[in-house]
Design an enzyme around this catalytic site. Structure first.
Site, PDB file in Angstrom:
ATOM      1  N   PHE B 113     -23.375 -43.144 -44.238  1.00 58.93           N
ATOM      2  CA  PHE B 113     -24.444 -43.836 -44.954  1.00 58.93           C
ATOM      3  C   PHE B 113     -25.429 -42.792 -45.436  1.00 58.93           C
ATOM      4  CE2 PHE B 113     -26.436 -48.282 -44.715  1.00 58.93           C
ATOM      5  CZ  PHE B 113     -25.315 -48.896 -45.244  1.00 58.93           C
ATOM      6  N   GLN B 226     -39.633 -49.305 -50.510  1.00 64.40           N
ATOM      7  CA  GLN B 226     -38.392 -48.702 -50.995  1.00 64.40           C
ATOM      8  C   GLN B 226     -37.835 -49.479 -52.190  1.00 64.40           C
ATOM      9  OE1 GLN B 226     -34.551 -48.607 -48.576  1.00 64.40           O
ATOM     10  NE2 GLN B 226     -35.339 -46.550 -48.262  1.00 64.40           N
ATOM     11  N   HIS B 228     -34.562 -49.962 -54.822  1.00 64.27           N
ATOM     12  CA  HIS B 228     -33.134 -49.696 -54.996  1.00 64.27           C
ATOM     13  C   HIS B 228     -32.872 -49.491 -56.484  1.00 64.27           C
ATOM     14  CE1 HIS B 228     -28.791 -50.010 -54.760  1.00 64.27           C
ATOM     15  NE2 HIS B 228     -28.912 -49.845 -53.458  1.00 64.27           N
ATOM     16  N   LEU B 238     -28.705 -57.184 -55.207  1.00 65.69           N
ATOM     17  CA  LEU B 238     -28.285 -55.791 -55.007  1.00 65.69           C
ATOM     18  C   LEU B 238     -26.882 -55.524 -55.543  1.00 65.69           C
ATOM     19  CD1 LEU B 238     -29.230 -53.235 -53.365  1.00 65.69           C
ATOM     20  CD2 LEU B 238     -27.815 -54.120 -51.527  1.00 65.69           C
ATOM     21  N   GLU B 241     -24.202 -49.118 -54.007  1.00 66.73           N
ATOM     22  CA  GLU B 241     -23.778 -47.787 -54.435  1.00 66.73           C
ATOM     23  C   GLU B 241     -22.282 -47.739 -54.694  1.00 66.73           C
ATOM     24  OE1 GLU B 241     -26.370 -47.910 -52.322  1.00 66.73           O
ATOM     25  OE2 GLU B 241     -27.647 -46.163 -52.626  1.00 66.73           O
ATOM     26  N   ARG B 272     -30.688 -42.263 -53.851  1.00 68.89           N
ATOM     27  CA  ARG B 272     -31.277 -43.481 -54.390  1.00 68.89           C
ATOM     28  C   ARG B 272     -32.567 -43.287 -55.172  1.00 68.89           C
ATOM     29  NH1 ARG B 272     -31.227 -48.208 -49.763  1.00 68.89           N
ATOM     30  NH2 ARG B 272     -28.967 -48.304 -49.630  1.00 68.89           N
ATOM     31  N   HIS B 337     -36.818 -53.154 -52.454  1.00 70.05           N
ATOM     32  CA  HIS B 337     -35.710 -53.399 -51.536  1.00 70.05           C
ATOM     33  C   HIS B 337     -36.132 -53.525 -50.073  1.00 70.05           C
ATOM     34  CE1 HIS B 337     -31.668 -53.542 -50.117  1.00 70.05           C
ATOM     35  NE2 HIS B 337     -31.662 -52.343 -49.593  1.00 70.05           N
ATOM     36  N   ARG B 372     -37.136 -45.537 -45.337  1.00 66.21           N
ATOM     37  CA  ARG B 372     -36.184 -46.015 -44.336  1.00 66.21           C
ATOM     38  C   ARG B 372     -34.777 -45.529 -44.639  1.00 66.21           C
ATOM     39  NH1 ARG B 372     -32.521 -51.114 -44.628  1.00 66.21           N
ATOM     40  NH2 ARG B 372     -32.626 -50.512 -46.804  1.00 66.21           N
TER      41      ARG B 372
HETATM   42  C1  FAD Z   1     -29.976 -56.977 -49.819  1.00 72.18           C
HETATM   43  C2  FAD Z   1     -30.372 -56.326 -48.525  1.00 72.18           C
HETATM   44  C3  FAD Z   1     -29.426 -55.633 -47.779  1.00 72.18           C
HETATM   45  C4  FAD Z   1     -29.803 -55.027 -46.583  1.00 72.18           C
HETATM   46  N1  FAD Z   1     -28.852 -54.340 -45.878  1.00 72.18           N
HETATM   47  C5  FAD Z   1     -29.203 -53.732 -44.725  1.00 72.18           C
HETATM   48  C6  FAD Z   1     -28.246 -52.982 -43.990  1.00 72.18           C
HETATM   49  O1  FAD Z   1     -27.086 -52.877 -44.389  1.00 72.18           O
HETATM   50  N2  FAD Z   1     -28.631 -52.392 -42.836  1.00 72.18           N
HETATM   51  C7  FAD Z   1     -29.897 -52.487 -42.348  1.00 72.18           C
HETATM   52  O2  FAD Z   1     -30.190 -51.950 -41.284  1.00 72.18           O
HETATM   53  N3  FAD Z   1     -30.832 -53.216 -43.022  1.00 72.18           N
HETATM   54  C8  FAD Z   1     -30.511 -53.830 -44.196  1.00 72.18           C
HETATM   55  N4  FAD Z   1     -31.468 -54.535 -44.881  1.00 72.18           N
HETATM   56  C9  FAD Z   1     -32.777 -54.765 -44.255  1.00 72.18           C
HETATM   57  C10 FAD Z   1     -32.685 -55.799 -43.117  1.00 72.18           C
HETATM   58  O3  FAD Z   1     -31.846 -56.842 -43.524  1.00 72.18           O
HETATM   59  C11 FAD Z   1     -34.030 -56.402 -42.743  1.00 72.18           C
HETATM   60  O4  FAD Z   1     -34.967 -55.412 -42.580  1.00 72.18           O
HETATM   61  C12 FAD Z   1     -33.973 -57.202 -41.434  1.00 72.18           C
HETATM   62  O5  FAD Z   1     -32.912 -58.113 -41.457  1.00 72.18           O
HETATM   63  C13 FAD Z   1     -35.268 -57.926 -41.162  1.00 72.18           C
HETATM   64  O6  FAD Z   1     -35.117 -58.800 -40.063  1.00 72.18           O
HETATM   65  P1  FAD Z   1     -36.365 -59.579 -39.454  1.00 72.18           P
HETATM   66  O7  FAD Z   1     -35.866 -60.333 -38.284  1.00 72.18           O
HETATM   67  O8  FAD Z   1     -37.479 -58.644 -39.256  1.00 72.18           O
HETATM   68  O9  FAD Z   1     -36.821 -60.582 -40.598  1.00 72.18           O
HETATM   69  P2  FAD Z   1     -36.047 -61.748 -41.389  1.00 72.18           P
HETATM   70  O10 FAD Z   1     -34.606 -61.784 -41.095  1.00 72.18           O
HETATM   71  O11 FAD Z   1     -36.482 -61.636 -42.788  1.00 72.18           O
HETATM   72  O12 FAD Z   1     -36.634 -63.067 -40.753  1.00 72.18           O
HETATM   73  C14 FAD Z   1     -37.939 -63.529 -41.008  1.00 72.18           C
HETATM   74  C15 FAD Z   1     -38.125 -64.877 -40.364  1.00 72.18           C
HETATM   75  O13 FAD Z   1     -39.494 -65.252 -40.433  1.00 72.18           O
HETATM   76  C16 FAD Z   1     -39.607 -66.593 -40.824  1.00 72.18           C
HETATM   77  N5  FAD Z   1     -40.923 -66.755 -41.449  1.00 72.18           N
HETATM   78  C17 FAD Z   1     -41.479 -65.999 -42.424  1.00 72.18           C
HETATM   79  N6  FAD Z   1     -42.700 -66.470 -42.734  1.00 72.18           N
HETATM   80  C18 FAD Z   1     -42.939 -67.525 -41.934  1.00 72.18           C
HETATM   81  C19 FAD Z   1     -44.023 -68.443 -41.783  1.00 72.18           C
HETATM   82  N7  FAD Z   1     -45.132 -68.374 -42.530  1.00 72.18           N
HETATM   83  N8  FAD Z   1     -43.901 -69.429 -40.865  1.00 72.18           N
HETATM   84  C20 FAD Z   1     -42.782 -69.548 -40.112  1.00 72.18           C
HETATM   85  N9  FAD Z   1     -41.740 -68.712 -40.222  1.00 72.18           N
HETATM   86  C21 FAD Z   1     -41.809 -67.720 -41.116  1.00 72.18           C
HETATM   87  C22 FAD Z   1     -38.422 -66.809 -41.731  1.00 72.18           C
HETATM   88  O14 FAD Z   1     -38.104 -68.176 -41.806  1.00 72.18           O
HETATM   89  C23 FAD Z   1     -37.348 -66.004 -41.010  1.00 72.18           C
HETATM   90  O15 FAD Z   1     -36.779 -66.789 -39.998  1.00 72.18           O
HETATM   91  C24 FAD Z   1     -31.130 -55.132 -46.102  1.00 72.18           C
HETATM   92  C25 FAD Z   1     -32.061 -55.809 -46.854  1.00 72.18           C
HETATM   93  C26 FAD Z   1     -31.715 -56.355 -48.088  1.00 72.18           C
HETATM   94  C27 FAD Z   1     -32.780 -56.969 -48.922  1.00 72.18           C
END
Ligand code: FAD
Ligand code: SF4
Ligand code: FES
Lengths: 250, 559
Positions: B113, B226, B228, B238, B241, B272, B337, B372
């Site tokens: 990666f 960040q 993309h 997205l 790559e 990137r 991103h 990141r």
């Molecule tokens: C397209 C894409 C691909 C990615 N690929 C990778 C990867 O390959 N590897 C990697 O390490 N990272 C990757 N990332 C980043 C990674 O997915 C995220 O950083 C990570 O999943 C975030 O998880 P989280 O639990 O912090 O938040 P989230 O999974 O975003 O969860 C947020 C939660 O908060 C809740 N919430 C928000 N606001 C409120 C509110 N006001 N009231 C009640 N609930 C609320 C939502 O309902 C949800 O349940 C990617 C991101 C993107 C955009």
């Protein structure tokens, strides 16, 4: 382009249809149009969304009488699509004011109670996960698994729990207690996982009276699933396992 | 009616659910989430999760890559916790049933990666987030964790200097309710939707960061966003790559393959940030198509190679762009991103406000610093979900009962406030404000930044904040009032937009993802520091705090 959208206020409320004229351009999805209607015409329009990329399973609905993800459905080209589903009342009955030539018809996903407009009560769909205990018991140590072991369950892993299979199934339409295709595909996902040691309980759960035995192998789920999960195939295997056949899933 | 639990977790993505699992056996924990847990943005992560599993790899090397990738802004104590616990986090998910992709010998497969000196990214096909989130959700079900689904948290309640609960809108009924607790953990994910163009889910509006700021917790390093390089024009989904790896070329409106001018050796496969800046430069210099995007052309690869090697990308283009890359080039543009910044906390999850914790993309501990590395953010949610659960469990022992009266009063005031908003008959439409905010952030606080642009952006954002205070929603219903939800999300995003812009304006250097055309050098003397933003909307203030340095000496970031 004209959009005819089913509207309702809760379980007791009547359903009626509202018509909206919306400009569409190449690349627009049905979800884009719904947002445009909420933004420009009627802020009270309710529909679920999150990823807008066909991975989260929020936006299943009935579009031109076919259960689809709104975010993955291009407005242009809607006319050409036919899933060839076995008909049942919810996908057969067409409002008198609509014909495919007149525009796009958007209605809530069938077989689940409507809460408002395009929002349905997903609890009957998700309840099966808890009732059938569709989770793995934590293992003490990490395990190995050959690539072919994983390949065997890959298709079931891809399920996004959108409930399109549930909404397309004539058995679910008649029997609200039927657990539905997705839960059964998930049961097979655990049963057939080479790492699982208490696999029998998943088969037992899948063979309960309100589970695989209820399925009539109509296969609407296979035609409608947006992720190629083919839950009907999983149910066929579970039924065979129940009859003592086909034991090579693990 | 006031609901009571020991601990409330806002957010049911990987971070929130992992924290809940850690607490389930110790206390009465409940999760509040604005969507069903499986709809969380975590589900969308494709590439993978980093962990030094190999015998020739080590947590130290993973830590070094992370610190270097962060342009030395990451806190090295936090990075150490992240990388030391990485293998355990991956193996824990394996034991819970995640179907990782495997090597022939049955061990967990790993791939290279960007920015990593070793192939240490574990994955589950191209659906890593999906597989992890379903596993963690299954385990939360197994433990019977209480989840308030489709409850939108609007604000935190502070009493006597500590957080004592929150107020939330139950979408199905439209009721505004108070929930009292001895601790609140924010796990609300990123805030990509502050930008018009983002790869993030539509629900990524940074509510947790905004709530924390209003409750008195600082936001940290918000300017580090960040971008993309290749997102699909229109939906900004997205385009990985992989498309360029297979030989896809980038061309401008004149049909010219421009990467030769920016990275003559690596061309389309340059890092990137370099590709993103190249594309943006083409667009800014008038060589974009319709002034908006460039072409990613795969046609020369031929139909069979595209169908065989890039089926996922082709599917995305057809379903979401109405374009078949076999016949037409793909329109792409850079897009937001990942949000490196977030709620200021230490590696245990503690914020400076008592009773308030943060974890996952919404937090800033900081393990990502100015940039990141791919595969580190999924890891962050799981490792620090477990860590934060332990911190909260420990702190509960010395925490008294919540102030239920304060929660009731706060719920009453929130009800009045939302009523006021719903009854307002005239004023700007939130839609129009949202449509203005996105492009301002894309254009002025995006890939390239400078003093003039940032000053203009700050003024415009503050102007929009004023309009939002007088906004009118139009005729809505009580039940499933998504127009109201989106208006509240907009208020949050406007506050964060101010924090991002202010942080970017004050940081007179270029570091990691923050690129100032007027200050193109990194300036460690003044800015090897974290930005902290505090205060009220329209009057935010900036301070700086030291980076936790450690075993890795600060050097130039060169690949
Ligand atoms: C397209 C894409 C691909 C990615 N690929 C990778 C990867 O390959 N590897 C990697 O390490 N990272 C990757 N990332 C980043 C990674 O997915 C995220 O950083 C990570 O999943 C975030 O998880 P989280 O639990 O912090 O938040 P989230 O999974 O975003 O969860 C947020 C939660 O908060 C809740 N919430 C928000 N606001 C409120 C509110 N006001 N009231 C009640 N609930 C609320 C939502 O309902 C949800 O349940 C990617 C991101 C993107 C955009
Ligand atoms: S099996 Fe297919 S249709 Fe059914 S819930 Fe899963 S992804 Fe949706
Ligand atoms: S919005 Fe996620 S599947 Fe459609």
């Amino acid at each position: 382009m004209r959009f005819l959208i089913a509207r309702s206020h809760g379980r007791a409320g009547e359903t009626h249809y509202d018509t909206f004229e919306v400009e569409v351009k190449k690349g627009d999805t049905v979800l884009d149009v719904l947002f445009r209607i909420q933004d420009e015409h009627d802020p009270s329009l309710a529909f679920r969304y999150s990823c807008r990329g066909a991975v989260c399973g929020s936006c299943a609905m009935l579009i031109n009488k076919q259960p689809q993800l709104a975010c993955r459905t291009q407005v242009m080209g809607l006319g050409e699509k036919d899933m060839h589903l076995r008909p049942f009342p919810a996908i057969e009955t067409v409002p008198p004011e609509w014909s495919p030539a007149q525009g796009v018809l958007v209605e809530p996903l069938p077989n689940l109670p409507v809460l408002k407009d395009l929002v349905v009560d997903m609890r009957p769909f998700f309840r099966a996960l808890r009732d059938m205990e569709l989770w793995a018991a934590p293992a003490q140590e990490p395990r190995t698994q050959g690539p072919e072991g994983r390949a065997r369950i890959q298709r079931y892993l891809d399920c996004i729990m959108c409930a399109i299979c549930y909404g397309s199934c004539p058995v679910n339409a008649e029997h609200s207690d039927y657990v539905g295709p997705a839960a059964l595909a998930k049961a097979l996902r655990f049963y057939a996982d080479s790492r699982v040691t208490d696999r029998q309980r998943f088969l037992d759960a899948a063979l309960a009276p309100n589970a695989a035995p209820m399925c009539e192998l109509i296969m609407n789920c296979v035609r409608a699933c947006p992720k190629g999960v083919a839950p009907g195939g999983a149910i066929r295997q579970l039924k065979a396992l129940g009859h003592g056949h086909a034991t090579d899933t693990q | 009616m006031t609901i009571r639990h020991d601990v409330l977790i806002v957010g049911a993505g990987l971070a929130g659910l992992r924290t809940a699992i850690g607490l389930a056996e110790h206390c009465d924990v409940a999760v509040v989430t604005k969507t069903h847990p499986l709809r969380s943005h975590s589900v969308a992560a494709q590439g993978g999760i980093n962990a030094a599993l190999g015998k020739d790899d080590s947590w130290e090397r993973h830590a070094f890559d992370t610190v270097k990738g962060s342009d030395y802004l990451a806190d090295q104590d936090a990075v150490e916790v992240l990388t030391k616990n990485a293998a355990a986090a991956v193996y824990e998910c394996e034991r819970w049933g995640t179907a990782f992709s495997r090597n022939d010998d049955g061990t967990i497969a790993q791939r290279p990666f960007g920015g990593a000196s070793f192939p240490r990214t574990c994955y589950a096909a191209d659906r890593t987030g999906h597989n992890l989130l379903h596993t963690v959700y299954e385990q939360a079900l197994r433990l019977g964790v209480t989840v308030y689904e489709e409850w939108f948290a609007t604000s935190l309640v502070v009493s006597g200097g500590r957080v004592t609960g929150l107020v939330a809108l139950e979408l199905s009924s439209g009721d505004v309710l108070g929930l009292a607790s001895r601790a609140v953990v924010l796990a609300t994910g990123g805030f990509g939707r502050v930008y018009g163009r983002s790869t993030n889910a539509l629900i990524n509006t940074g509510d947790g960061c905004a709530m924390a700021l209003r409750a008195g917790a600082p936001l940290k390093d918000m300017e580090f966003v960040q971008f993309h390089p290749t997102t699909l024009y229109g939906s900004n989904i997205l385009i990985t790559e992989g498309a360029r790896g297979e030989g896809g070329v980038l061309t401008n409106s004149e049909g010219h393959r421009f990467m030769g001018e920016y990275a003559p050796d690596q061309m389309e496969l340059a890092p990137r940030d370099i590709v993103a800046r190249a594309i943006q430069t083409e667009i800014d210099s008038g060589r974009g198509v319709d002034g908006q995007y460039v072409w990613l052309d795969l046609r020369h690869l031929g139909a069979s190679r595209i169908k065989e090697r890039l089926p996922g990308i082709r599917e995305i283009c057809m379903h979401f762009g109405g374009v078949d890359p076999v016949d037409e080039p793909i329109p792409v543009q850079p897009g937001q991103h990942y949000s490196m910044g977030g709620v200021h906390c230490d590696w245990t999850g503690k914020t400076p406000v008592k009773g308030l914790y943060a974890v996952g993309e919404t937090s800033c501990m900081s393990v990502h610093g100015a940039n990141r590395l791919g595969g580190n953010s999924l890891l962050e949610t799981l490792v620090f979900g477990a860590v934060t659960a332990r911190t909260v469990a420990k702190d509960l022992a010395s925490t008294g009962e919540p102030d239920v009266t304060a929660v009731e009063d706060a719920a009453f005031r929130e009800r009045e406030r939302l009523q006021g908003l719903l009854l307002r008959k005239t004023g700007s439409r939130p839609t129009d404000i949202r449509r203005e905010l996105g492009p301002v952030m894309d254009r002025l606080v995006g890939v390239f930044r400078n003093e003039t642009g940032l000053t203009e952006a700050l003024g415009r954002v503050r102007g929009l904040q004023g309009q939002a205070q007088r906004a009118s929603l139009g005729e809505t219903d009580r039940e499933f009032n998504y127009a109201l939800v989106r208006a509240l999300e907009l208020e949050n995003m406007l506050l964060l937009a101010e924090a991002i812009t202010l942080g970017a304006l004050m940081r007179r250097e270029s570091r990691g993802a923050h690129w100032r055309t007027d200050y193109p050098q990194r300036n460690d003397e003044e800015f090897l520091k974290h930005t902290l933003v505090t205060g009220a909307p329209g009057a935010l203030a900036v301070q700086y705090t030291d980076v936790h340095l450690g075993r890795f000496e600060v050097k130039e970031r060169k690949y």
